[in-house]
Design a protein around this motif. Structure first.
Motif, PDB file in Angstrom:
ATOM      1  N   LEU A   1       6.749   2.953   9.157  1.00 50.76           N
ATOM      2  CA  LEU A   1       7.028   4.354   8.887  1.00 50.76           C
ATOM      3  C   LEU A   1       5.855   5.010   8.162  1.00 50.76           C
ATOM      4  O   LEU A   1       5.511   6.160   8.423  1.00 50.76           O
ATOM      5  N   THR A   2       5.257   4.251   7.262  1.00 52.19           N
ATOM      6  CA  THR A   2       4.094   4.786   6.562  1.00 52.19           C
ATOM      7  C   THR A   2       2.955   5.057   7.535  1.00 52.19           C
ATOM      8  O   THR A   2       2.247   6.062   7.431  1.00 52.19           O
TER       9      THR A   2
ATOM     10  N   SER B   1      12.298   4.189  -0.968  1.00 49.94           N
ATOM     11  CA  SER B   1      11.195   3.224  -0.989  1.00 49.94           C
ATOM     12  C   SER B   1      10.584   3.105  -2.386  1.00 49.94           C
ATOM     13  O   SER B   1       9.915   2.131  -2.693  1.00 49.94           O
ATOM     14  N   SER B   2      10.854   4.097  -3.225  1.00 47.11           N
ATOM     15  CA  SER B   2      10.298   3.993  -4.578  1.00 47.11           C
ATOM     16  C   SER B   2      11.309   3.463  -5.590  1.00 47.11           C
ATOM     17  O   SER B   2      11.050   3.466  -6.781  1.00 47.11           O
ATOM     18  N   GLY B   3      12.452   3.005  -5.101  1.00 53.28           N
ATOM     19  CA  GLY B   3      13.415   2.412  -6.017  1.00 53.28           C
ATOM     20  C   GLY B   3      14.838   2.850  -5.763  1.00 53.28           C
ATOM     21  O   GLY B   3      15.092   3.719  -4.932  1.00 53.28           O
TER      22      GLY B   3
ATOM     23  N   GLN C   1      12.858  -2.483   3.442  1.00 51.06           N
ATOM     24  CA  GLN C   1      11.486  -2.395   2.946  1.00 51.06           C
ATOM     25  C   GLN C   1      10.496  -2.725   4.049  1.00 51.06           C
ATOM     26  O   GLN C   1       9.410  -2.137   4.130  1.00 51.06           O
ATOM     27  N   SER C   2      10.884  -3.661   4.897  1.00 51.37           N
ATOM     28  CA  SER C   2       9.956  -4.048   5.959  1.00 51.37           C
ATOM     29  C   SER C   2       9.751  -2.912   6.953  1.00 51.37           C
ATOM     30  O   SER C   2       8.754  -2.857   7.656  1.00 51.37           O
ATOM     31  N   LEU C   3      10.702  -2.014   6.995  1.00 52.57           N
ATOM     32  CA  LEU C   3      10.577  -0.872   7.895  1.00 52.57           C
ATOM     33  C   LEU C   3       9.605   0.166   7.355  1.00 52.57           C
ATOM     34  O   LEU C   3       9.042   0.964   8.107  1.00 52.57           O
ATOM     35  N   CYS C   4       9.394   0.121   6.054  1.00 53.17           N
ATOM     36  CA  CYS C   4       8.542   1.135   5.437  1.00 53.17           C
ATOM     37  C   CYS C   4       7.108   1.091   5.938  1.00 53.17           C
ATOM     38  O   CYS C   4       6.465   2.128   6.067  1.00 53.17           O
ATOM     39  N   ALA C   5       6.614  -0.098   6.233  1.00 52.96           N
ATOM     40  CA  ALA C   5       5.226  -0.209   6.682  1.00 52.96           C
ATOM     41  C   ALA C   5       4.964   0.607   7.947  1.00 52.96           C
ATOM     42  O   ALA C   5       4.102   1.487   7.951  1.00 52.96           O
TER      43      ALA C   5
ATOM     44  N   VAL D   1      14.921   9.135   7.901  1.00 59.67           N
ATOM     45  CA  VAL D   1      13.594   8.790   7.411  1.00 59.67           C
ATOM     46  C   VAL D   1      13.357   9.331   6.007  1.00 59.67           C
ATOM     47  O   VAL D   1      12.675   8.697   5.197  1.00 59.67           O
ATOM     48  N   MET D   2      13.941  10.465   5.706  1.00 62.17           N
ATOM     49  CA  MET D   2      13.759  11.002   4.360  1.00 62.17           C
ATOM     50  C   MET D   2      14.474  10.143   3.331  1.00 62.17           C
ATOM     51  O   MET D   2      13.934   9.899   2.240  1.00 62.17           O
TER      52      MET D   2
ATOM     53  N   GLY E   1      12.481   7.044   2.927  1.00 61.93           N
ATOM     54  CA  GLY E   1      11.264   7.381   2.193  1.00 61.93           C
ATOM     55  C   GLY E   1      11.497   7.472   0.695  1.00 61.93           C
ATOM     56  O   GLY E   1      10.732   6.929  -0.094  1.00 61.93           O
ATOM     57  N   HIS E   2      12.580   8.121   0.326  1.00 58.00           N
ATOM     58  CA  HIS E   2      12.850   8.262  -1.105  1.00 58.00           C
ATOM     59  C   HIS E   2      13.285   6.955  -1.742  1.00 58.00           C
ATOM     60  O   HIS E   2      12.911   6.656  -2.865  1.00 58.00           O
TER      61      HIS E   2
END
Lengths: 131, 131
Positions: free
Chosen positions: A105-106, A44-46, A99-103, A37-38, A41-42
């Motif tokens: 997770l957020t 996710s910003s590029g 990216q779709s997983l980020c939602a 997840v880390m 997470g990181h």
DNA sequence: CAGAATCCATCAAGATACTG
DNA sequence: CAGTATCTTGATGGATTCTG
């Protein structure tokens, strides 16, 4: 006669609560560890390079980062792009799937920060032996 | 200049992507295992007794159920109610805090069922050696 | 029935060193 | 810089047995 607040985890009829749970369990088994997840997470910003990720995540070992990235890559969540230069330059980025997983997770991260205190106090009370 | 789709995981300024990740990692470390999410999932439809939960979750050992419930109880997510009868009768149910966790978990479960195929095909392609 | 306790095999993960 | 290989250990989880 379940109350409506019990969440849709049980599916449409609540006859088989295990159904959705199994699906969830499967995902958790793959992405349900700290490092994964880390990394997500990181990323996710590029896009980031290997060592950049390692620097960004305190405590992760070289080896674990390799394995984590490999797993994410295998599951199609992360894309590995290697420029054929020397010294090597490799960039990792989330795929569309990643990216779709980020939602979700957020959402989980939001829950975390919202209820961190509650969990901590509950734990202290429990540890205090207050049955 | 991150694209808007990169998710809010990075916080307001994206200056410290690790911030929210840490919070997420913490939760994951506590609830991020197979058994825990399955127990929460099943309890989301109401109170259950120890053996009922064990029967509902195929493969969980007596011991692991005990430990999992203990952990959830400690974190204030599950309430343990013991009737002083003999033979013993103990019921477990989600607390309000536990119920609040169901929403994000459901979101994750939804992602799971939506993208299960994608992950599987990605994995097969990866395993096929298609670099 | 609920659960505590003991034992034991396995595996995950860290450290370290080597390669292209 | 990015990645692999090997080794070692410590935690994890299963099976089993015992109790109130």
């Amino acid at each position: 006669m379940k109350n409506p607040e019990t969440l849709g985890i049980t599916g449409e009829d609540a006859e088989d609560p295990g159904r959705e749970c199994m699906a969830l369990a499967q995902v958790i088994d793959r992405i349900g560890d700290k490092w994964t997840v880390m990394v997500v997470g990181h990323l996710s910003s590029g896009a980031m390079r290997f060592n950049a990720i390692q620097r960004a995540i305190p405590g992760i070992s070289h080896r674990m980062l390799t394995l984590t990235l490999r797993g994410l890559q295998r599951d199609g969540l992360v894309d590995r792009r290697s420029f054929g230069t020397v010294p090597p330059r490799v960039e990792y980025r989330l795929t569309a799937l990643g990216q779709s997983l980020c939602a979700p997770l957020t959402a989980l991260a939001a829950w975390a920060s919202d209820h961190r205190r509650d969990v901590e106090t509950a734990r202290h009370r429990y540890d205090a032996g207050d049955s």
